[in-house]
Motif scaffolding. Structure first.
Motif, PDB file in Angstrom:
ATOM      1  N   ALA A 145       1.188   5.626  14.246  1.00  0.00           N
ATOM      2  CA  ALA A 145       2.436   4.868  14.367  1.00  0.00           C
ATOM      3  C   ALA A 145       2.642   4.106  13.064  1.00  0.00           C
ATOM      4  CB  ALA A 145       2.358   3.915  15.552  1.00  0.00           C
ATOM      5  N   TYR A 146       3.791   4.281  12.437  1.00  0.00           N
ATOM      6  CA  TYR A 146       4.033   3.767  11.088  1.00  0.00           C
ATOM      7  C   TYR A 146       5.164   2.748  11.117  1.00  0.00           C
ATOM      8  CZ  TYR A 146       1.651   8.221  10.368  1.00  0.00           C
ATOM      9  OH  TYR A 146       0.768   9.270  10.445  1.00  0.00           O
ATOM     10  N   ASP A 147       4.955   1.609  10.424  1.00  0.00           N
ATOM     11  CA  ASP A 147       5.991   0.589  10.339  1.00  0.00           C
ATOM     12  C   ASP A 147       6.981   0.929   9.227  1.00  0.00           C
ATOM     13  OD1 ASP A 147       4.743  -0.064   7.959  1.00  0.00           O
ATOM     14  OD2 ASP A 147       3.576  -1.695   8.844  1.00  0.00           O
ATOM     15  N   GLY A 148       7.901   0.000   8.968  1.00  0.00           N
ATOM     16  CA  GLY A 148       8.959   0.291   7.998  1.00  0.00           C
ATOM     17  C   GLY A 148       8.649  -0.115   6.578  1.00  0.00           C
ATOM     18  N   GLY A 149       7.438  -0.620   6.332  1.00  0.00           N
ATOM     19  CA  GLY A 149       7.089  -1.009   4.970  1.00  0.00           C
ATOM     20  C   GLY A 149       6.537   0.152   4.174  1.00  0.00           C
ATOM     21  N   GLY A 150       5.924  -0.173   3.036  1.00  0.00           N
ATOM     22  CA  GLY A 150       5.302   0.861   2.222  1.00  0.00           C
ATOM     23  C   GLY A 150       5.721   0.805   0.768  1.00  0.00           C
ATOM     24  N   TYR A 151       5.320   1.805   0.039  1.00  0.00           N
ATOM     25  CA  TYR A 151       5.666   1.951  -1.383  1.00  0.00           C
ATOM     26  C   TYR A 151       6.912   2.821  -1.438  1.00  0.00           C
ATOM     27  CZ  TYR A 151       0.851   0.359  -1.709  1.00  0.00           C
ATOM     28  OH  TYR A 151      -0.304  -0.366  -1.566  1.00  0.00           O
ATOM     29  N   GLN A 152       8.024   2.245  -1.930  1.00  0.00           N
ATOM     30  CA  GLN A 152       9.338   2.856  -1.753  1.00  0.00           C
ATOM     31  C   GLN A 152       9.971   3.250  -3.080  1.00  0.00           C
ATOM     32  OE1 GLN A 152      11.734   0.161   0.531  1.00  0.00           O
ATOM     33  NE2 GLN A 152      10.174  -0.130   2.124  1.00  0.00           N
ATOM     34  N   PHE A 153      10.706   4.378  -3.016  1.00  0.00           N
ATOM     35  CA  PHE A 153      11.520   4.821  -4.141  1.00  0.00           C
ATOM     36  C   PHE A 153      12.910   5.152  -3.592  1.00  0.00           C
ATOM     37  CE2 PHE A 153      13.358   8.525  -6.355  1.00  0.00           C
ATOM     38  CZ  PHE A 153      13.571   7.953  -7.599  1.00  0.00           C
ATOM     39  N   LEU A 172       2.965   5.409   3.062  1.00  0.00           N
ATOM     40  CA  LEU A 172       2.009   4.438   3.585  1.00  0.00           C
ATOM     41  C   LEU A 172       0.613   4.946   3.280  1.00  0.00           C
ATOM     42  CD1 LEU A 172       4.526   4.558   5.906  1.00  0.00           C
ATOM     43  CD2 LEU A 172       3.262   2.543   6.635  1.00  0.00           C
ATOM     44  N   ARG A 173      -0.273   3.999   2.908  1.00  0.00           N
ATOM     45  CA  ARG A 173      -1.602   4.352   2.450  1.00  0.00           C
ATOM     46  C   ARG A 173      -2.661   3.614   3.262  1.00  0.00           C
ATOM     47  NH1 ARG A 173      -2.212   6.401  -2.406  1.00  0.00           N
ATOM     48  NH2 ARG A 173      -4.095   5.165  -2.784  1.00  0.00           N
ATOM     49  N   VAL A 174      -3.891   4.096   3.177  1.00  0.00           N
ATOM     50  CA  VAL A 174      -5.026   3.408   3.789  1.00  0.00           C
ATOM     51  C   VAL A 174      -6.033   3.053   2.696  1.00  0.00           C
ATOM     52  CG1 VAL A 174      -4.782   4.503   6.035  1.00  0.00           C
ATOM     53  CG2 VAL A 174      -6.188   5.601   4.303  1.00  0.00           C
ATOM     54  N   LYS A 175      -6.863   2.068   2.968  1.00  0.00           N
ATOM     55  CA  LYS A 175      -7.842   1.599   1.997  1.00  0.00           C
ATOM     56  C   LYS A 175      -8.998   2.595   1.847  1.00  0.00           C
ATOM     57  CE  LYS A 175      -6.868  -3.218   3.153  1.00  0.00           C
ATOM     58  NZ  LYS A 175      -7.404  -4.476   3.714  1.00  0.00           N
ATOM     59  N   MET A 176      -9.716   2.455   0.749  1.00  0.00           N
ATOM     60  CA  MET A 176     -10.894   3.296   0.522  1.00  0.00           C
ATOM     61  C   MET A 176     -12.049   2.848   1.424  1.00  0.00           C
ATOM     62  SD  MET A 176     -11.086   3.981  -3.579  1.00  0.00           S
ATOM     63  CE  MET A 176     -11.447   2.268  -3.939  1.00  0.00           C
ATOM     64  N   THR A 216     -15.933   8.488  -1.883  1.00  0.00           N
ATOM     65  CA  THR A 216     -15.255   7.577  -0.963  1.00  0.00           C
ATOM     66  C   THR A 216     -14.583   8.413   0.107  1.00  0.00           C
ATOM     67  OG1 THR A 216     -13.648   5.787  -0.754  1.00  0.00           O
ATOM     68  CG2 THR A 216     -13.099   7.575  -2.256  1.00  0.00           C
ATOM     69  N   CYS A 217     -14.099   7.757   1.139  1.00  0.00           N
ATOM     70  CA  CYS A 217     -13.383   8.480   2.202  1.00  0.00           C
ATOM     71  C   CYS A 217     -12.274   7.591   2.755  1.00  0.00           C
ATOM     72  CB  CYS A 217     -14.334   8.902   3.327  1.00  0.00           C
ATOM     73  SG  CYS A 217     -15.030   7.532   4.263  1.00  0.00           S
ATOM     74  N   PHE A 218     -11.251   8.264   3.344  1.00  0.00           N
ATOM     75  CA  PHE A 218     -10.071   7.580   3.873  1.00  0.00           C
ATOM     76  C   PHE A 218      -9.871   8.041   5.309  1.00  0.00           C
ATOM     77  CE2 PHE A 218      -9.690   8.144  -0.652  1.00  0.00           C
ATOM     78  CZ  PHE A 218      -9.234   6.922  -1.113  1.00  0.00           C
ATOM     79  N   ASP A 219      -9.747   7.089   6.226  1.00  0.00           N
ATOM     80  CA  ASP A 219      -9.620   7.395   7.654  1.00  0.00           C
ATOM     81  C   ASP A 219      -8.162   7.666   8.011  1.00  0.00           C
ATOM     82  OD1 ASP A 219     -10.363   7.831  10.227  1.00  0.00           O
ATOM     83  OD2 ASP A 219     -11.001   5.784  10.664  1.00  0.00           O
ATOM     84  N   TYR A 220      -7.918   7.972   9.296  1.00  0.00           N
ATOM     85  CA  TYR A 220      -6.551   8.091   9.812  1.00  0.00           C
ATOM     86  C   TYR A 220      -5.837   6.754   9.668  1.00  0.00           C
ATOM     87  CZ  TYR A 220      -7.586  12.626  11.941  1.00  0.00           C
ATOM     88  OH  TYR A 220      -7.915  13.932  12.147  1.00  0.00           O
ATOM     89  N   PHE A 221      -4.510   6.785   9.638  1.00  0.00           N
ATOM     90  CA  PHE A 221      -3.736   5.557   9.414  1.00  0.00           C
ATOM     91  C   PHE A 221      -3.829   4.636  10.623  1.00  0.00           C
ATOM     92  CE2 PHE A 221       0.049   2.958   9.672  1.00  0.00           C
ATOM     93  CZ  PHE A 221       0.116   2.422   8.398  1.00  0.00           C
ATOM     94  N   ARG A 222      -4.188   3.383  10.318  1.00  0.00           N
ATOM     95  CA  ARG A 222      -4.150   2.308  11.305  1.00  0.00           C
ATOM     96  C   ARG A 222      -3.655   1.052  10.613  1.00  0.00           C
ATOM     97  NH1 ARG A 222      -9.354   3.976  12.077  1.00  0.00           N
ATOM     98  NH2 ARG A 222     -10.162   1.921  11.433  1.00  0.00           N
ATOM     99  N   GLU A 223      -3.044   0.191  11.360  1.00  0.00           N
ATOM    100  CA  GLU A 223      -2.449  -1.009  10.762  1.00  0.00           C
ATOM    101  C   GLU A 223      -3.501  -1.894  10.097  1.00  0.00           C
ATOM    102  OE1 GLU A 223       0.427  -4.775  12.050  1.00  0.00           O
ATOM    103  OE2 GLU A 223      -0.241  -3.294  13.548  1.00  0.00           O
ATOM    104  N   GLU A 224      -4.692  -2.002  10.717  1.00  0.00           N
ATOM    105  CA  GLU A 224      -5.721  -2.897  10.176  1.00  0.00           C
ATOM    106  C   GLU A 224      -6.350  -2.382   8.878  1.00  0.00           C
ATOM    107  OE1 GLU A 224      -7.454  -0.552  13.697  1.00  0.00           O
ATOM    108  OE2 GLU A 224      -5.625  -1.689  13.218  1.00  0.00           O
ATOM    109  N   ILE A 225      -6.226  -1.093   8.586  1.00  0.00           N
ATOM    110  CA  ILE A 225      -6.803  -0.569   7.337  1.00  0.00           C
ATOM    111  C   ILE A 225      -5.709  -0.128   6.360  1.00  0.00           C
ATOM    112  CG2 ILE A 225      -8.940   0.168   8.470  1.00  0.00           C
ATOM    113  CD1 ILE A 225      -7.853   3.036   8.403  1.00  0.00           C
ATOM    114  N   GLU A 226      -4.478  -0.563   6.585  1.00  0.00           N
ATOM    115  CA  GLU A 226      -3.381  -0.183   5.696  1.00  0.00           C
ATOM    116  C   GLU A 226      -3.572  -0.841   4.322  1.00  0.00           C
ATOM    117  OE1 GLU A 226       1.519  -0.234   5.469  1.00  0.00           O
ATOM    118  OE2 GLU A 226       0.467  -1.193   7.153  1.00  0.00           O
ATOM    119  N   ASP A 227      -3.381  -0.056   3.273  1.00  0.00           N
ATOM    120  CA  ASP A 227      -3.522  -0.548   1.904  1.00  0.00           C
ATOM    121  C   ASP A 227      -2.176  -1.084   1.424  1.00  0.00           C
ATOM    122  OD1 ASP A 227      -4.368  -1.139  -0.603  1.00  0.00           O
ATOM    123  OD2 ASP A 227      -4.572   0.936  -1.293  1.00  0.00           O
ATOM    124  N   LYS A 228      -2.169  -2.352   0.945  1.00  0.00           N
ATOM    125  CA  LYS A 228      -0.949  -2.991   0.464  1.00  0.00           C
ATOM    126  C   LYS A 228      -1.070  -3.446  -0.990  1.00  0.00           C
ATOM    127  CE  LYS A 228       0.357  -4.560   5.097  1.00  0.00           C
ATOM    128  NZ  LYS A 228       0.755  -5.710   5.947  1.00  0.00           N
TER     129      LYS A 228
END
Length: 545
Positions: free
Chosen positions: A110-118, A51-55, A70-82
């Motif tokens: 808190a992390y959901d079940g989505g993301g970039y998957q392999f 799971l990633r966050v936006k720039m 640039t900088c990247f904050d702690y993971f939050r749902e509203e700034i999640e990069d998709k």
């Protein structure tokens, strides 16, 4: 090579994944099945996701703009990069979470079940090739905040399915924090005789729950509000137990239905599947089922106290709490107020050097644990502040641990004394001994042994008379009577321990005691007056001379 708990960088994540994890995974490959540790079968295939966050999701000081583009904050749902990144192919494109995926709580988010998957392959070469491609193209890069390794294994020896989640959290300050969580559940509920015995007990419990709920509804309709008003606490506890029983039964039935449907749907391809199998929904059902059973057990233990109160000692202890409940609440509030003050002071003095005091809640828990001897971390605050550490903990132990613990003990002794006095004045509660005696007399009457019933009744009368005799004797002792005087007055009025002690006899004895006390007061006053007159005469003689 680093251990899992010692991983601190993305390179070490790749070393663990391509080295330890894959070697363990494909070491016991037999045909198309992977055996882990020689006994466990891999269910589906493992999955690696991030799971990633936006720039530009955090603010930085203008002084350092030239160092940080640039900088990247702690993971939050509203700034999640998709958005797709890197190669923008399968593992580089965001996938929405499945309907059965549940939120996973790590140390920093808190992390959901989505993301970039392999998803791994059954073939080891294909898996290593895919992992090498991800590593060479920097799949884990700036903006990555969490990397998961999810897989499930089944052990036939224990009939348990183990769902494993390995988490690597990449924090904004740099470094990696690893954590893991294992969930065990029975994939096949009924596979042995003991399981079927448990099923029978669960069915009996379900029928009893339905029957008791039906009785409660019928009684509530008949009595309406009057019954509930008479004993609110008891009825509220009973209804809570019925509600938790219904909740536990519903969770158990749902779990059984879901597992049955899952087995019927995936029976053919459960083990040989080439896709990742998600068991989050079944894990959540298992948690709900366990929590409902635990809550029901606690409520039943509380209900047992109402039955244990039939024993006199337990009844006195429970009554002692009721006699001093307001005082106990006051002392508890005062203790927590002082504890909060110590926790805040500890946060200021020791800062982040002591893990046990890094927040108010953890500090309160730590201070409470000190009451059972939990000062195992003293070296850390002593290292942080050698001067304040001994003063801080000595003051806390003196003010809170010793003073307030003694206050609680004193209140309980005071409440127990009041409860004993109340039980003497009002001996109305029916304790278990009286209940057993009543049942025994009923049994003797049924078998027509009326002579034994009469003997039991005579023994009860004698015990009651003996209690009156002892109480009168205690009253006389409190008025200053000696044992000889009490025996003489009892002999005068023909009072024998175990005989009926009439009110007239007790009144006469009381009148004698009152007259004796008055005579004692008058004689004492007479002796005092005589002593004063003797002093006056001596003074007159001295002055006369």
């Amino acid at each position: 090579m680093k251990k899992f708990e010692d991983i601190r960088s993305p390179d070490q994540i790749w070393e663990f994944t391509t080295g330890v994890f894959t070697k363990l995974l494909y070491r016991g490959v037999s045909g198309n099945q992977s055996k882990i540790l020689a006994e466990n079968i891999l269910v589906g295939v493992p999955r690696m996701r991030q799971l990633r966050v936006k720039m530009n999701t955090c603010e930085q000081a203008a002084l350092f703009d030239e160092f940080y583009k640039t900088c990247f904050d702690y993971f939050r749902e509203e700034i999640e990069d998709k958005e797709p990144f890197g190669l923008k192919t399968d593992s580089w494109i965001y996938k929405e979470p499945d309907a059965n995926e549940r939120i996973y709580h790590g140390h920093f988010g808190a992390y959901d079940g989505g993301g970039y998957q392999f998803e791994f392959s059954r073939n080891s070469r294909e898996t290593w090739k895919g992992l090498r491609e991800l590593q060479d193209n920097v799949w884990i890069r700036y903006g990555t905040r969490a990397v998961f390794l999810d897989f499930a294994i089944y052990s036939a020896n224990a009939n348990l399915l183990c769902v494993v989640k390995l988490l690597f959290e990449l924090i904004p300050t740099g470094g990696v924090i690893s954590s893991s969580r294992l969930f065990a559940l029975k994939l096949f509920l009924f596979s042995s005789l003991a399981d079927y015995l448990v099923l029978i007990c669960e069915l009996v419990f379900l029928f009893l729950t339905i029957y008791l709920i039906f009785l409660a509804v019928v009684r509530a309709c008949k009595s309406k509000r009057n019954t509930f008003r008479k004993n609110k606490k008891s009825k509220l506890l009973d209804y809570s137990i019925l509600a938790m029983s219904l909740l536990a039964s519903s969770a158990g039935l749902t779990r059984y239905v879901v597992l049955t449907q899952f087995q019927m749907k995936h029976k053919a391809d459960l083990v040989n599947s080439t896709a990742y199998r998600n068991f989050d929904f079944m894990i959540q059902l298992q948690k709900y089922f366990c929590h409902a059973r635990c809550a029901l057990l606690v409520a039943l233990l509380i209900k047992m106290l109402t039955f244990l109160s039939l024993f006199k000692s337990v009844n006195l202890i429970l009554s002692a709490f009721g006699k001093v409940k307001s005082e106990l609440v006051t002392v508890t509030i005062m203790m927590f107020a002082i504890m909060t003050g110590f926790v805040v002071f500890g946060l200021i003095v020791f800062g982040d050097h002591v893990v046990q005091l890094y927040s108010v809640w953890s500090g309160l828990f730590t201070m409470l644990s000190l009451h059972v001897g939990g000062l195992y971390f003293y070296e850390e605050p002593e290292y942080a502040s050698p001067k304040w550490a001994p003063i801080y903990f000595s003051a806390y132990i003196l003010l809170v641990k010793i003073m307030y613990c003694n206050a609680f003990v004193a209140l309980m002794i005071y409440g127990y004394d009041k409860a004993v006095k109340a039980s003497v004045e009002d001996p109305s509660p029916h304790f278990i001994i009286r209940q057993v005696d009543a049942i025994f007399k009923f049994f003797l009457a049924k078998i027509k042994r009326y002579d034994l019933v009469r003997l039991r009744e005579m023994d009860e009368i004698i015990r009651k008379n003996a209690a009156d005799y002892d109480a009168l004797q205690l009253i006389l002792r409190k008025h200053g009577w000696t044992t000889l005087e009490i025996n003489l007055v009892f002999k005068k009025y023909g009072v024998v321990r175990g005989d009926d002690l009439s009110i007239e006899t007790m009144s006469e004895i009381y009148d004698d005691a009152h007259a004796r006390n008055q005579l004692f007061i008058e004689s004492d006053s007479h002796f005092r007056i005589a002593a004063e007159m003797e002093k006056v005469e001596k003074i007159n003689c001295l002055f006369g001379e």
